[in-house]
Enzyme design. Structure first.
Site, PDB file in Angstrom:
ATOM      1  N   ARG A  30      47.327  39.243  27.849  1.00 54.53           N
ATOM      2  CA  ARG A  30      47.101  39.249  28.917  1.00 54.53           C
ATOM      3  C   ARG A  30      47.779  38.038  29.724  1.00 54.53           C
ATOM      4  O   ARG A  30      48.407  38.015  30.704  1.00 54.53           O
ATOM      5  CB  ARG A  30      45.697  39.586  29.333  1.00 54.53           C
ATOM      6  CG  ARG A  30      45.448  39.471  30.819  1.00 54.53           C
ATOM      7  CD  ARG A  30      44.183  39.904  31.236  1.00 54.53           C
ATOM      8  NE  ARG A  30      43.045  38.918  30.939  1.00 54.53           N
ATOM      9  CZ  ARG A  30      41.888  38.974  31.190  1.00 54.53           C
ATOM     10  NH1 ARG A  30      41.371  39.880  31.860  1.00 54.53           N
ATOM     11  NH2 ARG A  30      40.969  37.839  31.010  1.00 54.53           N
ATOM     12  N   ARG A  64      35.617  30.101  25.019  1.00 57.06           N
ATOM     13  CA  ARG A  64      35.206  30.888  25.918  1.00 57.06           C
ATOM     14  C   ARG A  64      34.190  31.821  24.995  1.00 57.06           C
ATOM     15  O   ARG A  64      33.059  32.274  25.291  1.00 57.06           O
ATOM     16  CB  ARG A  64      36.065  31.856  26.527  1.00 57.06           C
ATOM     17  CG  ARG A  64      36.702  31.209  27.672  1.00 57.06           C
ATOM     18  CD  ARG A  64      37.998  31.947  28.279  1.00 57.06           C
ATOM     19  NE  ARG A  64      37.591  33.279  28.984  1.00 57.06           N
ATOM     20  CZ  ARG A  64      38.594  34.005  29.195  1.00 57.06           C
ATOM     21  NH1 ARG A  64      39.833  33.820  29.077  1.00 57.06           N
ATOM     22  NH2 ARG A  64      38.228  35.131  29.674  1.00 57.06           N
TER      23      ARG A  64
HETATM   24  P1  B4P Z   1      39.168  42.871  30.712  1.00 53.39           P
HETATM   25  O1  B4P Z   1      38.847  44.168  31.193  1.00 53.39           O
HETATM   26  O2  B4P Z   1      39.915  42.037  31.928  1.00 53.39           O
HETATM   27  O3  B4P Z   1      38.101  41.818  30.124  1.00 53.39           O
HETATM   28  P2  B4P Z   1      36.558  41.179  30.642  1.00 53.39           P
HETATM   29  O4  B4P Z   1      35.780  41.694  29.748  1.00 53.39           O
HETATM   30  O5  B4P Z   1      36.367  41.683  32.234  1.00 53.39           O
HETATM   31  O6  B4P Z   1      36.954  39.668  30.855  1.00 53.39           O
HETATM   32  P3  B4P Z   1      36.992  38.120  30.943  1.00 53.39           P
HETATM   33  O7  B4P Z   1      35.857  37.391  30.670  1.00 53.39           O
HETATM   34  O8  B4P Z   1      38.123  37.646  30.959  1.00 53.39           O
HETATM   35  O9  B4P Z   1      36.583  38.087  32.503  1.00 53.39           O
HETATM   36  P4  B4P Z   1      35.828  36.990  33.763  1.00 53.39           P
HETATM   37  O10 B4P Z   1      36.632  37.442  35.053  1.00 53.39           O
HETATM   38  O11 B4P Z   1      34.215  37.791  33.630  1.00 53.39           O
HETATM   39  O12 B4P Z   1      40.061  43.000  29.624  1.00 53.39           O
HETATM   40  C1  B4P Z   1      40.705  42.005  28.973  1.00 53.39           C
HETATM   41  C2  B4P Z   1      42.095  42.470  28.327  1.00 53.39           C
HETATM   42  O13 B4P Z   1      42.053  43.403  27.279  1.00 53.39           O
HETATM   43  C3  B4P Z   1      42.816  43.012  29.394  1.00 53.39           C
HETATM   44  O14 B4P Z   1      44.233  42.636  29.198  1.00 53.39           O
HETATM   45  C4  B4P Z   1      42.929  44.609  29.088  1.00 53.39           C
HETATM   46  O15 B4P Z   1      43.903  45.165  29.645  1.00 53.39           O
HETATM   47  C5  B4P Z   1      42.742  44.597  27.411  1.00 53.39           C
HETATM   48  N1  B4P Z   1      41.774  45.720  27.387  1.00 53.39           N
HETATM   49  C6  B4P Z   1      40.956  46.178  27.882  1.00 53.39           C
HETATM   50  N2  B4P Z   1      40.294  47.129  27.153  1.00 53.39           N
HETATM   51  C7  B4P Z   1      41.071  47.323  25.938  1.00 53.39           C
HETATM   52  C8  B4P Z   1      40.987  48.480  25.003  1.00 53.39           C
HETATM   53  N3  B4P Z   1      40.068  49.143  24.829  1.00 53.39           N
HETATM   54  N4  B4P Z   1      42.110  48.213  23.827  1.00 53.39           N
HETATM   55  C9  B4P Z   1      42.986  47.385  24.200  1.00 53.39           C
HETATM   56  N5  B4P Z   1      42.950  46.425  25.216  1.00 53.39           N
HETATM   57  C10 B4P Z   1      42.231  46.557  26.134  1.00 53.39           C
HETATM   58  O16 B4P Z   1      35.397  35.672  33.612  1.00 53.39           O
HETATM   59  C11 B4P Z   1      36.424  34.655  33.496  1.00 53.39           C
HETATM   60  C12 B4P Z   1      35.623  33.268  33.801  1.00 53.39           C
HETATM   61  O17 B4P Z   1      35.032  33.096  35.070  1.00 53.39           O
HETATM   62  C13 B4P Z   1      34.647  32.822  32.643  1.00 53.39           C
HETATM   63  O18 B4P Z   1      35.089  32.264  31.306  1.00 53.39           O
HETATM   64  C14 B4P Z   1      33.857  31.865  33.271  1.00 53.39           C
HETATM   65  O19 B4P Z   1      34.489  30.679  33.489  1.00 53.39           O
HETATM   66  C15 B4P Z   1      33.999  32.434  34.750  1.00 53.39           C
HETATM   67  N6  B4P Z   1      32.712  33.248  35.211  1.00 53.39           N
HETATM   68  C16 B4P Z   1      32.768  34.562  35.234  1.00 53.39           C
HETATM   69  N7  B4P Z   1      31.547  35.202  35.718  1.00 53.39           N
HETATM   70  C17 B4P Z   1      30.847  34.063  35.405  1.00 53.39           C
HETATM   71  C18 B4P Z   1      29.284  33.862  35.682  1.00 53.39           C
HETATM   72  N8  B4P Z   1      28.276  34.869  35.982  1.00 53.39           N
HETATM   73  N9  B4P Z   1      28.598  32.473  35.478  1.00 53.39           N
HETATM   74  C19 B4P Z   1      29.397  31.465  35.019  1.00 53.39           C
HETATM   75  N10 B4P Z   1      30.701  31.565  34.928  1.00 53.39           N
HETATM   76  C20 B4P Z   1      31.541  32.902  35.335  1.00 53.39           C
END
Ligand code: B4P
Length: 194
Positions: free
Chosen positions: A132, A150
């Site tokens: 990504r 992370r």
């Molecule tokens: P995503 O669907 O984007 O992943 P995510 O679980 O939502 O992840 P992330 O932890 O990055 O997000 P957040 O914004 O919450 O999938 C990732 C990738 O995998 C994509 O490219 C997708 O296409 C691919 N994919 C998905 N499903 C697939 C499958 N079945 N097979 C193959 N590929 C697949 O967090 C980001 C940061 O924000 C944190 O580190 C933190 O710093 C901060 N943050 C957010 N919420 C917080 C909170 N509540 N408290 C404190 N900090 C926070």
């Protein structure tokens, strides 16, 4: 009688597919997706004081402090008093955030109905996020060291939230590796059974 609102927590390590799945579930069930990650990225994109603060933590793969995150979440859910419910994606990430969420929902006569965790191993996460990172422009996807940090933060600070809701008999874990459609199907059946 008024229809019951449902509140789902979509849980799992970074890159487990929470955001990917939550967007589809939002459409299917008419729930409002609340992604704290997306909210922070919006603030960062607009260079607001909140965004500047969040950036310091996010770019290193650390969690943004609870008080900042909870305040922002409260503002978001207050905007949707009429929704059928929420899908919390990436929130809560600490026990204090879980306690704050329970309190916010209790004030509204509601509660968390289910926490659904997506299970994905570390190497698959690193692979997905580096992939990504080639197009996302996200500093936290750009380098393996930050991604591994992370994952470590997830294990230390976030994974206890699974047990917190398991004690209330609300946690369930499903396989997060496989096609996006298959995983969507498993999630939809679980939500339909609530
Ligand atoms: P995503 O669907 O984007 O992943 P995510 O679980 O939502 O992840 P992330 O932890 O990055 O997000 P957040 O914004 O919450 O999938 C990732 C990738 O995998 C994509 O490219 C997708 O296409 C691919 N994919 C998905 N499903 C697939 C499958 N079945 N097979 C193959 N590929 C697949 O967090 C980001 C940061 O924000 C944190 O580190 C933190 O710093 C901060 N943050 C957010 N919420 C917080 C909170 N509540 N408290 C404190 N900090 C926070």
């Amino acid at each position: 009688m008024e229809e019951k609102r449902i509140n789902i927590i979509l849980f799992g390590p970074p890159g487990s597919g929470k955001g990917t799945q939550a967007k589809q579930l939002e459409e299917k069930f008419g729930l409002v997706q609340v992604s704290t990650g997306d909210l922070f990225r919006y603030e960062m994109g607009n260079n607001t004081p909140l965004g500047q603060k969040a950036k310091e933590y996010m770019n290193k793969g650390q969690l943004v402090p609870d008080e900042v995150t909870v305040g922002m979440l409260k503002n978001k859910i207050d905007k949707f008093p009429e929704s059928k419910g929420f899908i919390f994606d990436g929130f809560p990430r600490t026990i204090p955030q879980a306690e704050a969420l329970d309190a916010l929902l209790a004030e509204r006569g509601e509660s968390v109905n289910s926490l659904i965790a997506l299970k994905v191993d570390d190497d698959e996460i690193v692979k997905r996020l580096l992939e990504r990172g080639k197009t996302s422009g996200r500093a936290d996807d750009a380098n393996e060291e930050v991604i591994r940090n992370r994952i470590a933060v997830y294990k230390a600070e976030t994974s206890p939230v699974y047990n917190y809701y398991a004690e209330k008999d609300l946690s369930v874990e499903i396989e997060g590796v496989g096609s996006i459609e298959d995983i969507q199907g498993r999630l939809a059946s679980l939500i339909e059974s609530i």
